[in-house]
Design a protein around this motif. Structure first.
Motif, mmCIF file in Angstrom:
data_model
loop_
_atom_site.group_PDB
_atom_site.id
_atom_site.type_symbol
_atom_site.label_atom_id
_atom_site.label_comp_id
_atom_site.label_asym_id
_atom_site.label_seq_id
_atom_site.Cartn_x
_atom_site.Cartn_y
_atom_site.Cartn_z
ATOM 1 N N THR A 31 -15.757 34.556 22.563
ATOM 2 C CA THR A 31 -16.017 34.119 21.193
ATOM 3 C C THR A 31 -14.790 33.490 20.560
ATOM 4 O OG1 THR A 31 -15.531 36.340 20.372
ATOM 5 C CG2 THR A 31 -17.840 35.802 20.800
ATOM 6 N N SER A 32 -13.865 33.067 21.388
ATOM 7 C CA SER A 32 -12.654 32.420 20.898
ATOM 8 C C SER A 32 -12.721 30.923 21.110
ATOM 9 C CB SER A 32 -11.418 32.968 21.611
ATOM 10 O OG SER A 32 -11.192 34.316 21.311
ATOM 11 N N ASP A 33 -12.220 30.194 20.146
ATOM 12 C CA ASP A 33 -11.986 28.773 20.357
ATOM 13 C C ASP A 33 -10.786 28.650 21.294
ATOM 14 O OD1 ASP A 33 -12.472 28.571 16.843
ATOM 15 O OD2 ASP A 33 -13.969 28.139 18.393
ATOM 16 N N MET A 34 -10.859 27.728 22.244
ATOM 17 C CA MET A 34 -9.776 27.572 23.219
ATOM 18 C C MET A 34 -9.291 26.139 23.204
ATOM 19 S SD MET A 34 -9.441 30.598 24.413
ATOM 20 C CE MET A 34 -8.241 30.200 25.688
ATOM 21 N N GLY A 50 -9.918 20.710 22.971
ATOM 22 C CA GLY A 50 -10.366 22.012 22.513
ATOM 23 C C GLY A 50 -11.834 22.214 22.800
ATOM 24 N N ILE A 51 -12.226 23.476 22.897
ATOM 25 C CA ILE A 51 -13.618 23.777 23.152
ATOM 26 C C ILE A 51 -14.012 25.022 22.388
ATOM 27 C CG2 ILE A 51 -13.056 25.058 25.281
ATOM 28 C CD1 ILE A 51 -15.755 23.991 26.411
ATOM 29 N N LYS A 52 -15.096 24.928 21.647
ATOM 30 C CA LYS A 52 -15.663 26.063 20.939
ATOM 31 C C LYS A 52 -16.922 26.494 21.676
ATOM 32 C CE LYS A 52 -14.349 24.228 16.391
ATOM 33 N NZ LYS A 52 -14.863 23.865 15.056
ATOM 34 N N LEU A 53 -17.299 27.714 21.513
ATOM 35 C CA LEU A 53 -18.577 28.152 22.062
ATOM 36 C C LEU A 53 -19.213 29.135 21.095
ATOM 37 C CD1 LEU A 53 -18.693 28.529 25.934
ATOM 38 C CD2 LEU A 53 -20.201 27.302 24.413
ATOM 39 N N TRP A 54 -19.480 28.670 19.890
ATOM 40 C CA TRP A 54 -20.183 29.490 18.917
ATOM 41 C C TRP A 54 -21.525 28.837 18.682
ATOM 42 C CZ3 TRP A 54 -18.583 34.140 17.454
ATOM 43 C CH2 TRP A 54 -19.300 34.772 16.457
ATOM 44 N N ASN A 55 -22.555 29.349 19.318
ATOM 45 C CA ASN A 55 -23.917 28.821 19.284
ATOM 46 C C ASN A 55 -24.109 27.602 20.171
ATOM 47 O OD1 ASN A 55 -24.778 30.790 17.472
ATOM 48 N ND2 ASN A 55 -24.161 29.568 15.721
#
Length: 126
Positions: A31-34, A50-55
């Motif tokens: 649940t972390s942005d990387m 960067g890569i987000k994975l929230w939803n």
């Protein structure tokens, strides 16, 4: 707490490819942005990708690497990657992996990066 360890740097010729890996420990990785940053001597540290994975997945690329670098993550392995192709001498720098947990919808320029790796050197010869 998340600990990050980068690997995969090295010395390559212009036009070559490299894949950097960042292994993360800690339960909050998924649940972390990387992101991947780099810093060349005399320059400020800059966000490359960067890569987000929230939803839904959401990625960012700096103009300098767009079309040449690809960021990806494997939550099962707790790893984020940076695939770099068509490398140029100006890509020479120390590359850092970073992560942070931010509210949903936070813009890329306002993300807080809480966790940092130690960095890995990438040198591209002409």
């Amino acid at each position: 707490q998340v600990q990050l360890v980068e690997s995969g740097g090295g010395l390559v010729e212009a036009g070559a490819s490299l894949r950097l890996s960042c292994a993360a420990s800690g339960r909050t990785f998924s649940t972390s942005d990387m992101g991947w940053f780099r810093q060349a001597p005399g320059n400020e540290r800059e966000l490359l990708a960067g890569i987000k994975l929230w939803n839904v997945p959401d990625t960012y690329y700096a103009d300098s690497v767009k079309g040449r670098f690809t960021i990806s993550r494997d939550n099962a392995k707790g790893t984020v990657y940076l695939q770099m192709s068509s490398l140029k001498p100006e890509d020479t720098a120390v590359y850092y992996c970073a992560g942070g947990r931010n509210p949903v919808g936070t813009s890329w320029s306002r993300l807080t990066w809480t966790y940092w790796g130690q960095g890995t050197q990438v040198t591209v010869s002409s």
